[in-house]
Design an enzyme around this catalytic site. Structure first.
Site, PDB file in Angstrom:
ATOM      1  N   SER A 128     -17.248  36.907  19.963  1.00  0.00           N
ATOM      2  CA  SER A 128     -16.527  38.156  20.182  1.00  0.00           C
ATOM      3  C   SER A 128     -15.159  38.047  19.546  1.00  0.00           C
ATOM      4  CB  SER A 128     -16.387  38.459  21.671  1.00  0.00           C
ATOM      5  OG  SER A 128     -15.662  37.435  22.326  1.00  0.00           O
TER       6      SER A 128
ATOM      7  N   HIS B  89      -5.663  42.657  16.245  1.00  0.00           N
ATOM      8  CA  HIS B  89      -4.525  43.563  16.417  1.00  0.00           C
ATOM      9  C   HIS B  89      -3.549  43.372  15.250  1.00  0.00           C
ATOM     10  CE1 HIS B  89      -5.652  44.904  20.417  1.00  0.00           C
ATOM     11  NE2 HIS B  89      -5.792  43.651  20.804  1.00  0.00           N
TER      12      HIS B  89
ATOM     13  N   HIS C 296     -12.820  45.563  16.753  1.00  0.00           N
ATOM     14  CA  HIS C 296     -13.511  44.719  17.725  1.00  0.00           C
ATOM     15  C   HIS C 296     -14.946  44.519  17.249  1.00  0.00           C
ATOM     16  CE1 HIS C 296     -16.508  44.909  21.099  1.00  0.00           C
ATOM     17  NE2 HIS C 296     -15.876  43.799  21.424  1.00  0.00           N
TER      18      HIS C 296
ATOM     19  N   ASN D 109     -18.704  42.104  18.422  1.00  0.00           N
ATOM     20  CA  ASN D 109     -19.327  41.174  19.353  1.00  0.00           C
ATOM     21  C   ASN D 109     -20.814  41.086  19.041  1.00  0.00           C
ATOM     22  OD1 ASN D 109     -21.027  41.267  22.163  1.00  0.00           O
ATOM     23  ND2 ASN D 109     -19.365  39.777  22.253  1.00  0.00           N
ATOM     24  N   VAL D 110     -21.349  39.893  19.014  1.00  0.00           N
ATOM     25  CA  VAL D 110     -22.796  39.700  18.988  1.00  0.00           C
ATOM     26  C   VAL D 110     -23.123  38.644  20.031  1.00  0.00           C
ATOM     27  CG1 VAL D 110     -23.277  40.465  16.629  1.00  0.00           C
ATOM     28  CG2 VAL D 110     -22.553  38.107  17.019  1.00  0.00           C
TER      29      VAL D 110
ATOM     30  N   HIS E 147     -11.503  58.247  32.683  1.00  0.00           N
ATOM     31  CA  HIS E 147     -10.349  58.748  33.419  1.00  0.00           C
ATOM     32  C   HIS E 147      -9.370  59.496  32.512  1.00  0.00           C
ATOM     33  CE1 HIS E 147      -9.125  54.801  31.914  1.00  0.00           C
ATOM     34  NE2 HIS E 147      -7.867  55.177  32.022  1.00  0.00           N
TER      35      HIS E 147
ATOM     36  N   GLY F 246     -17.243  33.056  35.806  1.00  0.00           N
ATOM     37  CA  GLY F 246     -16.361  31.897  35.827  1.00  0.00           C
ATOM     38  C   GLY F 246     -15.960  31.431  34.451  1.00  0.00           C
ATOM     39  N   GLY F 247     -15.912  32.356  33.496  1.00  0.00           N
ATOM     40  CA  GLY F 247     -15.500  32.005  32.150  1.00  0.00           C
ATOM     41  C   GLY F 247     -14.015  31.682  32.073  1.00  0.00           C
ATOM     42  N   ARG F 248     -13.591  31.297  30.899  1.00  0.00           N
ATOM     43  CA  ARG F 248     -12.198  30.891  30.702  1.00  0.00           C
ATOM     44  C   ARG F 248     -11.329  32.142  30.559  1.00  0.00           C
ATOM     45  NH1 ARG F 248      -8.953  29.204  26.110  1.00  0.00           N
ATOM     46  NH2 ARG F 248      -7.493  27.556  26.721  1.00  0.00           N
TER      47      ARG F 248
END
Length: 304
Positions: free
Chosen positions: A93, A97, A107, A109-110, A176, A259-261
């Site tokens: 991922s 910026h 952005h 992600n695969v 929103h 619980g990822g970093r």
């Protein structure tokens, strides 16, 4: 056909190296710093971050491979039958910026998931995509981005681009605010057909088309002149990026719930951002045109 998890891992490692190499060459000032990490409950990853470059204010490209005894709630919310299975999840991922407000944030992600249970066939799927978030819109950028997205999809069925573009428009939407995050691109998930080999090939196509989609846009605008007004608008619009990632993004939720970093998960957030109470751009301005024209779902290829 058996699934080949190690082939997926190998591809993801090559993809991270390829993308960071391309971005580092484009920037030309600083190099990516490598931060390898281990997850206490299983797995780990490698975060690569470029900060304060000539072109990129922050560019982060993550590889992760984690496993555990139970899929987190974000992964089973729409597939409750998977609860209680052991899982293995891996992916690349990235979020880029740029300094220049005329270069969009991007952005991509695969990812690949497999959930297993003794005595049953494994359940697996691919997901991913890429999307573009401009601050100042240009038709040629939008057309190019979507043209490359379609090229990534075309070998796998003429319906793929239309389906996954629509999914992207619907997913990257701030409910929103009643507002799209950007001009879209591709988004797909739960892909496990017609078989592993073809689903894997499609995921690779999406990953491999990210740089051809983004690089020409960066090169087109990297020397565009801008002032305090444009920079302030960029910082304001970055707030929308933060809102989406913290409120809606399933990848962020999965990472935190599994619980990822935390540092790697929240690397997607911009280094500098502001919010302005009840800000309204001047009618007829380029800032107003962003939301009135560019952030409306449209068939950009019809503009080609």
């Amino acid at each position: 056909m058996d699934i080949d998890i190690e082939a997926v891992v190998s591809y993801l490692n090559r993809l991270q190296a390829s993308i960071t190499g391309e971005l580092q060459t484009i920037d030309g000032k600083v190099e990516f710093k490598v931060d390898s990490w281990q997850r206490e409950t299983g797995g780990g990853g490698r975060s690569m971050v470029l900060r304060d470059g000539a072109v990129f204010e922050q560019a982060g490209v993550n590889f992760s491979q984690v496993y555990g005894d139970n899929l987190p709630a974000s992964a089973t919310a729409h597939r409750p039958e998977l609860a209680g299975r052991i899982f293995r999840a891996m992916g690349v991922s990235l979020v880029i910026h740029p300094h220049n407000p005329y270069i969009p944030t991007s952005h991509a992600n695969v990812r690949f998931f497999v959930a297993e249970k003794a005595g049953e066939d494994p359940v697996w799927w691919f997901g991913g995509g890429f999307d573009l978030t401009p601050y100042y819109g240009f038709d040629e950028d939008c057309v190019h981005w979507h043209r490359i997205a379609k090229q990534a999809c075309d070998p796998y069925g003429i319906e793929r681009y239309t389906e996954y573009k629509k999914w992207c428009d619907e997913y990257f939407y701030l409910k929103h605010r009643g507002e799209a995050r950007g001009i879209g691109g591709l988004f797909f998930d739960d892909l496990n057909h017609p078989d592993f080999e073809q689903a894997f090939a499609f995921m690779r196509s999406v990953g491999d088309h990210y740089i051809p989609a983004y690089k020409p846009i960066v090169e087109r605008h990297r020397v565009d002149e801008f002032g305090e007004r444009e920079k302030n608008f960029q910082l304001y619009r970055r707030g929308r990026y933060v809102e989406f990632n913290l409120v809606y993004d399933r990848g962020t939720l999965f990472g935190l719930q599994s619980g990822g970093r935390t540092e790697s998960i929240l690397m997607s957030l911009p280094p500098v951002v502001n919010w302005r109470y009840n800000y309204q751009p001047e009618a007829g301005s380029e800032e107003a045109r962003l939301t009135n024209y560019y952030l409306k779902p449209r068939d950009w290829l019809a503009e080609d």
